[in-house]
Design a protein around this motif. Structure first.
Motif, PDB file in Angstrom:
ATOM      1  N   THR A   1       1.243   8.216   2.373  1.00 17.54           N
ATOM      2  CA  THR A   1       1.332   6.791   2.034  1.00 17.54           C
ATOM      3  C   THR A   1      -0.023   6.118   2.242  1.00 17.54           C
ATOM      4  O   THR A   1      -0.462   5.299   1.420  1.00 17.54           O
ATOM      5  CB  THR A   1       2.404   6.112   2.903  1.00 17.54           C
ATOM      6  OG1 THR A   1       3.673   6.701   2.603  1.00 17.54           O
ATOM      7  CG2 THR A   1       2.463   4.607   2.655  1.00 17.54           C
TER       8      THR A   1
ATOM      9  N   HIS B   1      -1.858  -1.337  -7.711  1.00 18.16           N
ATOM     10  CA  HIS B   1      -0.976  -1.154  -6.557  1.00 18.16           C
ATOM     11  C   HIS B   1       0.444  -0.776  -6.962  1.00 18.16           C
ATOM     12  O   HIS B   1       1.128  -1.562  -7.614  1.00 18.16           O
ATOM     13  CB  HIS B   1      -0.932  -2.435  -5.735  1.00 18.16           C
ATOM     14  CG  HIS B   1      -2.268  -2.833  -5.180  1.00 18.16           C
ATOM     15  ND1 HIS B   1      -3.163  -3.596  -5.880  1.00 18.16           N
ATOM     16  CD2 HIS B   1      -2.866  -2.547  -3.996  1.00 18.16           C
ATOM     17  CE1 HIS B   1      -4.253  -3.782  -5.143  1.00 18.16           C
ATOM     18  NE2 HIS B   1      -4.104  -3.158  -3.998  1.00 18.16           N
ATOM     19  N   PRO B   2       0.885   0.383  -6.548  1.00 17.26           N
ATOM     20  CA  PRO B   2       2.274   0.789  -6.800  1.00 17.26           C
ATOM     21  C   PRO B   2       3.216   0.222  -5.733  1.00 17.26           C
ATOM     22  O   PRO B   2       2.772  -0.319  -4.728  1.00 17.26           O
ATOM     23  CB  PRO B   2       2.208   2.307  -6.669  1.00 17.26           C
ATOM     24  CG  PRO B   2       1.161   2.530  -5.625  1.00 17.26           C
ATOM     25  CD  PRO B   2       0.143   1.414  -5.799  1.00 17.26           C
ATOM     26  N   ASP B   3       4.497   0.376  -5.967  1.00 15.04           N
ATOM     27  CA  ASP B   3       5.492   0.226  -4.902  1.00 15.04           C
ATOM     28  C   ASP B   3       5.688   1.598  -4.271  1.00 15.04           C
ATOM     29  O   ASP B   3       5.768   2.602  -4.981  1.00 15.04           O
ATOM     30  CB  ASP B   3       6.837  -0.253  -5.474  1.00 15.04           C
ATOM     31  CG  ASP B   3       6.782  -1.704  -5.905  1.00 15.04           C
ATOM     32  OD1 ASP B   3       5.687  -2.299  -5.863  1.00 15.04           O
ATOM     33  OD2 ASP B   3       7.836  -2.229  -6.300  1.00 15.04           O
ATOM     34  N   ILE B   4       5.765   1.617  -2.955  1.00 15.49           N
ATOM     35  CA  ILE B   4       5.871   2.888  -2.238  1.00 15.49           C
ATOM     36  C   ILE B   4       7.087   2.844  -1.329  1.00 15.49           C
ATOM     37  O   ILE B   4       7.253   1.894  -0.560  1.00 15.49           O
ATOM     38  CB  ILE B   4       4.600   3.141  -1.392  1.00 15.49           C
ATOM     39  CG1 ILE B   4       3.359   3.145  -2.299  1.00 15.49           C
ATOM     40  CG2 ILE B   4       4.716   4.454  -0.620  1.00 15.49           C
ATOM     41  CD1 ILE B   4       2.040   3.223  -1.538  1.00 15.49           C
ATOM     42  N   HIS B   5       7.919   3.859  -1.438  1.00 12.81           N
ATOM     43  CA  HIS B   5       9.112   3.929  -0.584  1.00 12.81           C
ATOM     44  C   HIS B   5       8.964   5.131   0.353  1.00 12.81           C
ATOM     45  O   HIS B   5       9.053   6.280  -0.082  1.00 12.81           O
ATOM     46  CB  HIS B   5      10.373   4.041  -1.433  1.00 12.81           C
ATOM     47  CG  HIS B   5      11.601   3.803  -0.641  1.00 12.81           C
ATOM     48  ND1 HIS B   5      12.556   2.875  -0.964  1.00 12.81           N
ATOM     49  CD2 HIS B   5      12.015   4.343   0.530  1.00 12.81           C
ATOM     50  CE1 HIS B   5      13.507   2.865  -0.049  1.00 12.81           C
ATOM     51  NE2 HIS B   5      13.206   3.765   0.859  1.00 12.81           N
ATOM     52  N   LEU B   6       8.744   4.817   1.615  1.00 16.42           N
ATOM     53  CA  LEU B   6       8.493   5.843   2.634  1.00 16.42           C
ATOM     54  C   LEU B   6       9.751   6.079   3.441  1.00 16.42           C
ATOM     55  O   LEU B   6      10.307   5.148   4.029  1.00 16.42           O
ATOM     56  CB  LEU B   6       7.364   5.339   3.552  1.00 16.42           C
ATOM     57  CG  LEU B   6       7.153   5.999   4.904  1.00 16.42           C
ATOM     58  CD1 LEU B   6       6.727   7.453   4.751  1.00 16.42           C
ATOM     59  CD2 LEU B   6       6.111   5.212   5.708  1.00 16.42           C
TER      60      LEU B   6
ATOM     61  N   LEU C   1       7.053  -0.446   0.765  1.00 13.84           N
ATOM     62  CA  LEU C   1       5.759  -1.138   0.778  1.00 13.84           C
ATOM     63  C   LEU C   1       5.391  -1.572  -0.632  1.00 13.84           C
ATOM     64  O   LEU C   1       5.337  -0.747  -1.547  1.00 13.84           O
ATOM     65  CB  LEU C   1       4.702  -0.162   1.313  1.00 13.84           C
ATOM     66  CG  LEU C   1       3.225  -0.460   1.081  1.00 13.84           C
ATOM     67  CD1 LEU C   1       2.797  -1.738   1.800  1.00 13.84           C
ATOM     68  CD2 LEU C   1       2.372   0.730   1.543  1.00 13.84           C
TER      69      LEU C   1
ATOM     70  N   GLY D   1      -2.288   4.592  -0.578  1.00 10.61           N
ATOM     71  CA  GLY D   1      -2.550   3.171  -0.346  1.00 10.61           C
ATOM     72  C   GLY D   1      -4.041   2.861  -0.436  1.00 10.61           C
ATOM     73  O   GLY D   1      -4.455   1.850  -1.002  1.00 10.61           O
TER      74      GLY D   1
ATOM     75  N   ALA E   1      -5.000   2.937  -4.033  1.00  7.21           N
ATOM     76  CA  ALA E   1      -4.539   1.698  -4.681  1.00  7.21           C
ATOM     77  C   ALA E   1      -5.495   0.542  -4.406  1.00  7.21           C
ATOM     78  O   ALA E   1      -5.823  -0.244  -5.309  1.00  7.21           O
ATOM     79  CB  ALA E   1      -3.135   1.344  -4.191  1.00  7.21           C
ATOM     80  N   GLU E   2      -5.964   0.455  -3.169  1.00  7.20           N
ATOM     81  CA  GLU E   2      -6.911  -0.600  -2.818  1.00  7.20           C
ATOM     82  C   GLU E   2      -8.250  -0.391  -3.522  1.00  7.20           C
ATOM     83  O   GLU E   2      -8.853  -1.338  -4.034  1.00  7.20           O
ATOM     84  CB  GLU E   2      -7.126  -0.630  -1.299  1.00  7.20           C
ATOM     85  CG  GLU E   2      -6.036  -1.344  -0.529  1.00  7.20           C
ATOM     86  CD  GLU E   2      -6.041  -2.854  -0.764  1.00  7.20           C
ATOM     87  OE1 GLU E   2      -5.179  -3.316  -1.552  1.00  7.20           O
ATOM     88  OE2 GLU E   2      -6.887  -3.553  -0.186  1.00  7.20           O
TER      89      GLU E   2
ATOM     90  N   ILE F   1      11.040   2.540   4.664  1.00  5.43           N
ATOM     91  CA  ILE F   1      10.071   1.454   4.518  1.00  5.43           C
ATOM     92  C   ILE F   1       9.687   1.316   3.056  1.00  5.43           C
ATOM     93  O   ILE F   1       9.324   2.303   2.414  1.00  5.43           O
ATOM     94  CB  ILE F   1       8.809   1.745   5.368  1.00  5.43           C
ATOM     95  CG1 ILE F   1       9.186   1.929   6.837  1.00  5.43           C
ATOM     96  CG2 ILE F   1       7.780   0.629   5.195  1.00  5.43           C
ATOM     97  CD1 ILE F   1       8.033   2.383   7.729  1.00  5.43           C
TER      98      ILE F   1
ATOM     99  N   PHE G   1      -1.814  -6.497  -0.195  1.00  7.31           N
ATOM    100  CA  PHE G   1      -1.362  -5.112  -0.045  1.00  7.31           C
ATOM    101  C   PHE G   1      -1.897  -4.486   1.244  1.00  7.31           C
ATOM    102  O   PHE G   1      -1.167  -3.784   1.953  1.00  7.31           O
ATOM    103  CB  PHE G   1      -1.817  -4.284  -1.253  1.00  7.31           C
ATOM    104  CG  PHE G   1      -1.316  -2.869  -1.263  1.00  7.31           C
ATOM    105  CD1 PHE G   1      -0.072  -2.548  -1.795  1.00  7.31           C
ATOM    106  CD2 PHE G   1      -2.081  -1.843  -0.734  1.00  7.31           C
ATOM    107  CE1 PHE G   1       0.403  -1.243  -1.801  1.00  7.31           C
ATOM    108  CE2 PHE G   1      -1.622  -0.533  -0.733  1.00  7.31           C
ATOM    109  CZ  PHE G   1      -0.383  -0.231  -1.275  1.00  7.31           C
TER     110      PHE G   1
END
Lengths: 114, 114
Positions: free
Chosen positions: A60, A73-78, B78, A64, A67-68, B76, B53
């Protein structure tokens, strides 16, 4: 011969551009790993698997940072042993080549080739 | 006077224990910040908001470290300027006091009081 998709630049979509249609993105999708699929001709979705929560958290962070760096920027599900990703170009309400480039770079990170 | 919820220990649920009912968890929920709600008497859900973000990613890391330290792992989600959390005790298929303690600690991290 064109460079690998992951080596293409990530660029913002032109203002007012149309999202890619399935005929247009099929070739890009072929270049992605098995984690990825296109959902409802609208966004990319992936599930990457890991041994535990810590590895999923580390991944992640890596995507991340990507993405920065690329300002995309994606959505991330951890969750335990799993990272889900959803990604599209919000400016055009759908998919752009850059989404596929980002996906290819995430594959590369996952495969440890970055 | 009992200590703040966030200072209680996070302990695994007893094997075969029943999840908390709404009458049992109401007092714990009162101690949590406005981000939290209980959904379907089954899990806790929160949405924390951030400026961008990067801040959301930093918070994800902080609560990820907490999860590893206490060996109690939420899901989570994000995204830009937002971190969603879902949490319950998988062993008992519902809520345990420890879920509320974790939630209170996340509030403390969010408030910068940790």
């Amino acid at each position: 011969m064109s460079p690998p998709l992951a080596d293409e630049p990530v660029e913002p979509a032109d203002e007012g551009a149309d999202p890619l249609t399935d005929g247009e993105y099929a070739e890009y999708l072929d270049d992605l790993g098995p984690a990825w699929e296109v959902v409802e001709d609208h966004h990319l979705e992936a599930t990457y698997e890991f041994d535990d929560f810590a590895e999923a958290l580390a991944f992640t962070n890596e995507i991340g940072e990507l993405a920065e760096a690329e300002w995309h920027h994606p959505d991330i599900h951890l969750s335990w042993g799993e990272v889900g990703v959803e990604m599209w170009s919000h400016d055009i309400g759908g998919l752009h080549e850059s989404d596929f480039v980002m996906a290819a770079r995430m594959d590369r990170i996952y495969d440890g080739d970055d």
